[in-house]
Motif scaffolding. Structure first.
Motif, PDB file in Angstrom:
ATOM      1  N   GLY A  14      23.382  19.377 -11.819  1.00 26.44           N
ATOM      2  CA  GLY A  14      23.298  20.129 -10.554  1.00 26.44           C
ATOM      3  C   GLY A  14      22.222  21.204 -10.592  1.00 26.44           C
ATOM      4  N   LEU A  15      21.952  21.754  -9.431  1.00 30.72           N
ATOM      5  CA  LEU A  15      20.846  22.717  -9.322  1.00 30.72           C
ATOM      6  C   LEU A  15      21.275  24.164  -9.518  1.00 30.72           C
ATOM      7  CD1 LEU A  15      18.945  21.134  -6.287  1.00 30.72           C
ATOM      8  CD2 LEU A  15      18.417  20.900  -8.713  1.00 30.72           C
ATOM      9  N   GLY A  16      22.557  24.439  -9.399  1.00 30.03           N
ATOM     10  CA  GLY A  16      23.048  25.801  -9.628  1.00 30.03           C
ATOM     11  C   GLY A  16      22.549  26.814  -8.620  1.00 30.03           C
ATOM     12  N   THR A  17      22.503  26.411  -7.355  1.00 25.35           N
ATOM     13  CA  THR A  17      21.924  27.295  -6.338  1.00 25.35           C
ATOM     14  C   THR A  17      22.754  28.553  -6.094  1.00 25.35           C
ATOM     15  OG1 THR A  17      23.038  26.011  -4.633  1.00 25.35           O
ATOM     16  CG2 THR A  17      20.752  25.441  -5.086  1.00 25.35           C
ATOM     17  N   GLY A 110      24.922  13.691  -6.721  1.00 23.30           N
ATOM     18  CA  GLY A 110      26.340  14.025  -6.587  1.00 23.30           C
ATOM     19  C   GLY A 110      27.098  13.889  -7.902  1.00 23.30           C
ATOM     20  N   LEU A 111      28.275  14.533  -7.929  1.00 21.32           N
ATOM     21  CA  LEU A 111      29.086  14.536  -9.146  1.00 21.32           C
ATOM     22  C   LEU A 111      29.554  13.126  -9.521  1.00 21.32           C
ATOM     23  CD1 LEU A 111      30.641  16.015 -11.364  1.00 21.32           C
ATOM     24  CD2 LEU A 111      32.399  16.585  -9.688  1.00 21.32           C
ATOM     25  N   GLY A 112      29.907  12.332  -8.508  1.00 19.57           N
ATOM     26  CA  GLY A 112      30.345  10.958  -8.771  1.00 19.57           C
ATOM     27  C   GLY A 112      29.229  10.161  -9.427  1.00 19.57           C
TER      28      GLY A 112
END
Ligand code: UTP
Length: 291
Positions: A14-17, A110-112
């Protein structure tokens, strides 16, 4: 006899926005909680639960994470030369923690999708998923508690925590009934993403720890992009529910959302207070603020 849970997947693509600007260059998994990157808490939890193989799902700009779990020759040599034995041990310990593999998620779909990236490495075995943002302080490691449920019941297990009031709307919420034998277990019948309080099917919020059966790879492969154009893990688990049992499990312990600025502040205070080297000093400091 069901297979043992030996592998843990850490989605970190993820990008950690939510943690900008800190996460513009530094991966959020590497943000320190007191003195350890948040991902190390999750890795230590997994290893203390009997996990033998760690799979990181990474993406662009996550190199620091790979280096952290690798040997740092320059650092180790310098510490050795300077006779800093304790620090040297600390540095070496991190690189010898576990068997580690990396899979690159080319795009954050996405996480999936991130979990699906681990399919080849996991194979036909049940596995754990730990979202590194969720740091859990527990008497027995959270994922160990969940492995115990899996071994007893044989289906996928989702960690939940009880949330009172409107705050439930920030979570995926479990639908299902409490188990007659064990009140910490819920027999899951569905999940609702971020429901309003009035329509929330329970008070059980799903958090970032899962034990999943390998069948979830089949359902994730068939999952089309959902909310936000992302392949959602929730959708894959909902499809799994049509074929297998899924359980919710209210783990014993406290979870912090360290991927969120406020959650990180809470975790910092609580973890710092527990440190034998400076916990008392920190407590005195906080008291001295006269809040
Ligand atoms: P989050 O919803 O926290 O997203 O993802 P994020 O992008 O990391 O952070 P924010 O919300 O923008 O601040 C939950 C977990 O899923 C991983 C993330 O790394 C995090 O551990 N993830 C998410 C992936 O690995 N790949 C994705 O495509 C999306």
């Amino acid at each position: 006899m069901s297979k043992r849970v030996r592998t843990a997947v850490f989605p970190a693509g993820g990008l950690g926005t939510r943690f900008l600007p800190a996460t513009k260059v530094v991966p959020k998994e590497m943000l320190p909680l007191v003195d350890k990157p948040i991902i190390q808490y999750g890795v230590e939890e997994a290893l203390a639960s009997g996990i033998e193989h760690i799979i990181f799902i990474t993406g662009r700009g996550k190199g620091a994470m790979e280096d952290h779990f690798d040997i740092s020759y320059e650092l180790d040599a310098t510490l050795e030369k300077k006779g800093k034995k304790e620090l040297l041990e600390l540095s070496r310990k991190i690189s010898s923690l576990a068997r580690v593999s990396y899979v690159r998620q080319k795009e954050p779909l996405g996480l999936g999708h991130a979990v699906l990236c681990a399919k080849q490495l996991v194979g036909d075995e049940p596995f754990a998923v730990l979202l590194p943002d969720d740091v859990i302080d527990a008497p027995v490691p959270c994922i160990k508690q969940m492995i115990d449920v899996y071994e007893e019941r044989g289906g996928s297990v989702l960690a939940t925590m009880t949330i009172e009031g409107p705050a439930i709307s920030a979570y995926g919420v479990l639908a299902g009934s409490q188990d007659a034998k064990n009140p910490r277990i819920y027999n899951c019948t569905g999940m609702v993403e971020k429901p309003k309080l009035e329509v929330a099917p329970s008070k059980q919020a799903i958090i970032g720890r899962y034990i999943l059966t390998p069948r979830v790879f089949e359902t994730l492969e068939k999952t089309t992009p959902g909310a936000g154009g992302e392949i959602q893990l929730t959708d894959g688990i909902l499809a799994l529910l049509e074929r297998e049992k899924v359980f919710g499990f209210t783990f014993e312990g406290k979870r912090f959302d360290a991927g969120d600025k406020f959650g990180m502040l809470q975790a910092t205070v609580e973890f710092a207070l527990k440190r034998p080297e400076f916990g008392d000093k920190f407590r005195a400091y906080l008291k001295g603020l006269g809040l």
